[in-house]
Design a protein around this motif. Structure first.
Motif, mmCIF file in Angstrom:
data_model
loop_
_atom_site.group_PDB
_atom_site.id
_atom_site.type_symbol
_atom_site.label_atom_id
_atom_site.label_comp_id
_atom_site.label_asym_id
_atom_site.label_seq_id
_atom_site.Cartn_x
_atom_site.Cartn_y
_atom_site.Cartn_z
ATOM 1 N N TRP A 163 -0.995 7.398 -6.730
ATOM 2 C CA TRP A 163 -0.878 6.004 -7.160
ATOM 3 C C TRP A 163 -0.725 5.094 -5.954
ATOM 4 C CZ3 TRP A 163 2.590 2.044 -6.658
ATOM 5 C CH2 TRP A 163 2.421 0.947 -7.522
ATOM 6 N N LEU A 164 0.080 5.506 -4.966
ATOM 7 C CA LEU A 164 0.266 4.699 -3.759
ATOM 8 C C LEU A 164 -1.041 4.522 -2.998
ATOM 9 C CD1 LEU A 164 3.674 6.000 -2.364
ATOM 10 C CD2 LEU A 164 3.161 3.650 -3.078
ATOM 11 N N GLU A 165 -1.832 5.580 -2.934
ATOM 12 C CA GLU A 165 -3.117 5.482 -2.245
ATOM 13 C C GLU A 165 -4.023 4.461 -2.918
ATOM 14 O OE1 GLU A 165 -4.495 9.471 -2.390
ATOM 15 O OE2 GLU A 165 -3.217 10.175 -0.756
ATOM 16 N N ALA A 166 -3.931 4.394 -4.256
ATOM 17 C CA ALA A 166 -4.805 3.496 -5.014
ATOM 18 C C ALA A 166 -4.235 2.090 -5.154
ATOM 19 C CB ALA A 166 -5.065 4.077 -6.405
ATOM 20 N N ASN A 167 -2.905 1.931 -4.958
ATOM 21 C CA ASN A 167 -2.256 0.646 -5.221
ATOM 22 C C ASN A 167 -1.298 0.253 -4.092
ATOM 23 O OD1 ASN A 167 -2.987 0.198 -8.330
ATOM 24 N ND2 ASN A 167 -2.380 2.346 -8.063
ATOM 25 N N PRO A 168 -1.762 0.225 -2.843
ATOM 26 C CA PRO A 168 -0.845 -0.030 -1.720
ATOM 27 C C PRO A 168 -0.211 -1.413 -1.736
ATOM 28 C CG PRO A 168 -3.117 -0.145 -0.981
ATOM 29 C CD PRO A 168 -3.158 0.378 -2.387
ATOM 30 N N ASP A 169 -0.844 -2.367 -2.390
ATOM 31 C CA ASP A 169 -0.343 -3.739 -2.383
ATOM 32 C C ASP A 169 0.376 -4.114 -3.677
ATOM 33 O OD1 ASP A 169 -1.474 -4.171 0.155
ATOM 34 O OD2 ASP A 169 -3.433 -4.572 -0.771
ATOM 35 N N ASP A 170 0.569 -3.155 -4.557
ATOM 36 C CA ASP A 170 1.252 -3.431 -5.821
ATOM 37 C C ASP A 170 2.712 -3.807 -5.567
ATOM 38 O OD1 ASP A 170 2.868 -2.505 -8.367
ATOM 39 O OD2 ASP A 170 0.785 -2.636 -9.026
ATOM 40 N N GLY A 171 3.267 -4.658 -6.398
ATOM 41 C CA GLY A 171 4.646 -5.082 -6.237
ATOM 42 C C GLY A 171 5.659 -3.969 -6.375
ATOM 43 N N LEU A 172 5.275 -2.880 -6.995
ATOM 44 C CA LEU A 172 6.193 -1.753 -7.172
ATOM 45 C C LEU A 172 5.985 -0.671 -6.109
ATOM 46 C CD1 LEU A 172 8.343 -1.418 -9.400
ATOM 47 C CD2 LEU A 172 6.821 0.225 -10.515
ATOM 48 N N ALA A 173 5.056 -0.894 -5.187
ATOM 49 C CA ALA A 173 4.707 0.147 -4.217
ATOM 50 C C ALA A 173 5.910 0.561 -3.372
ATOM 51 C CB ALA A 173 3.565 -0.336 -3.320
ATOM 52 N N GLU A 174 6.748 -0.374 -2.985
ATOM 53 C CA GLU A 174 7.902 -0.039 -2.141
ATOM 54 C C GLU A 174 8.869 0.882 -2.879
ATOM 55 O OE1 GLU A 174 11.482 -2.299 0.336
ATOM 56 O OE2 GLU A 174 9.657 -3.399 -0.225
ATOM 57 N N GLU A 175 9.113 0.619 -4.171
ATOM 58 C CA GLU A 175 10.003 1.483 -4.956
ATOM 59 C C GLU A 175 9.400 2.870 -5.139
ATOM 60 O OE1 GLU A 175 12.226 1.686 -9.326
ATOM 61 O OE2 GLU A 175 11.206 -0.163 -8.698
ATOM 62 N N VAL A 176 8.108 2.927 -5.396
ATOM 63 C CA VAL A 176 7.455 4.233 -5.538
ATOM 64 C C VAL A 176 7.507 4.995 -4.220
ATOM 65 C CG1 VAL A 176 5.263 5.401 -6.022
ATOM 66 C CG2 VAL A 176 5.973 3.433 -7.415
ATOM 67 N N ARG A 177 7.262 4.292 -3.106
ATOM 68 C CA ARG A 177 7.331 4.921 -1.782
ATOM 69 C C ARG A 177 8.739 5.480 -1.519
ATOM 70 N NH1 ARG A 177 4.723 7.797 1.496
ATOM 71 N NH2 ARG A 177 6.592 9.003 1.108
ATOM 72 N N SER A 178 9.764 4.729 -1.895
ATOM 73 C CA SER A 178 11.138 5.175 -1.697
ATOM 74 C C SER A 178 11.438 6.429 -2.500
ATOM 75 C CB SER A 178 12.098 4.049 -2.084
ATOM 76 O OG SER A 178 13.443 4.485 -1.970
ATOM 77 N N GLN A 179 10.983 6.455 -3.758
ATOM 78 C CA GLN A 179 11.232 7.640 -4.592
ATOM 79 C C GLN A 179 10.478 8.850 -4.071
ATOM 80 O OE1 GLN A 179 11.306 7.652 -8.773
ATOM 81 N NE2 GLN A 179 12.477 5.767 -8.975
ATOM 82 N N LEU A 180 9.247 8.656 -3.640
ATOM 83 C CA LEU A 180 8.474 9.777 -3.115
ATOM 84 C C LEU A 180 9.127 10.354 -1.870
ATOM 85 C CD1 LEU A 180 6.011 11.604 -3.174
ATOM 86 C CD2 LEU A 180 4.717 9.788 -2.027
#
Length: 253
Positions: A206-223
């Motif tokens: 998902w991060l690869e496909a949505n790097p600019d999404d507003g939730l990307a930072e939270e997803v990155r933190s969880q990963l």
């Protein structure tokens, strides 16, 4: 109405949104001795795997209710894939307070007892949709071993050690509520791995496909944090199990 978006993202590739695996649901269905035509109600039905596979394997009919619009749509697709769409119905809605118009042979909440403030309230809710002689299913975490500190409990995503019980205490609690435990099927560490670890690849893609999404930072933190947290805490301390309950009979003296 929906669940927090982070869960829809992390679990979008899941068929089962708890530590059970397909073989565990098969074991549970066989253990309950389900008969063709039995009616099953599932509160917090996720992507519908339990109802759909039991409809295929045992001929049950059923209704599932879930707050996630994504998971509800996935459940409908799964029912079509397995050829059971005429047997099961999935509703996008709030399972909290839901009471079926038609009494169920099995009333279940496997992993969402927060809908009624915990397992005691959820049992009370499910009982209102249960026919006489029916079975309630409760999926609930328990401590495999008591965490030695509150910080470790929080590492298991509990608020405190008191959030969960060890299995003997949990079973005793069902008795105090007036129920017999008539079956139980435990998840295992492999099941926890499949539930938790499957999120990580989904989040990475998902991060690869949505790097600019507003939730990307939270997803990155969880990963970044979740693999270590799972290995250190959940996998070692937290178990998960489905209990089958029936109201205790009042025997004549």
């Amino acid at each position: 109405m929906d669940i927090p978006r982070i869960f829809n993202i992390a679990e979008s590739a899941h068929r089962i949104h708890n530590p059970f695996t397909p073989d565990k649901f098969a074991t549970l269905g066989a253990a309950l001795r389900l008969e063709s035509g039995a009616r099953v109600l599932d509160l917090g039905s996720g992507s519908g795997e339990m109802l759909c596979t039991w409809a295929r394997d045992h001929g049950i009919v059923g209704t599932g209710i879930d707050m996630s619009q994504l998971f509800t749509e996935q459940a409908k697709i799964r029912a079509e894939e397995l050829g059971v769409a005429h047997q099961v119905n999935f509703i996008h809605g709030d399972a909290a307070g839901y009471i079926s118009d038609e009494k169920a042979d099995v009333a279940a909440c496997v992993g969402a007892t927060w809908i009624a403030g915990g397992f005691a309230g959820t049992i009370e809710l499910l009982a209102r949709s249960l026919r006489a002689g029916g079975i309630i299913l409760i999926g609930e975490p328990y401590w495999r071993q008591l965490p030695p500190t509150e910080d470790i409990a929080k590492g298991c995503l509990a608020n405190s050690i008191s959030d969960f019980l060890v299995i003997p205490e949990l079973i005793a609690s069902f008795g105090h509520l007036g129920y017999d435990v008539v079956e139980m099927v435990l998840a295992n560490q492999d099941g926890w791995d499949r539930y938790e670890a499957a999120k990580w690849l989904t989040m990475r893609r998902w991060l690869e496909a949505n790097p600019d999404d507003g939730l990307a930072e939270e997803v990155r933190s969880q990963l970044t944090s979740e693999p270590e947290r799972h290995a250190a805490y959940t996998r070692e301390y937290l178990g998960w199990e489905v209990f089958a309950l029936m109201p205790r009979l009042c025997l004549m003296a």
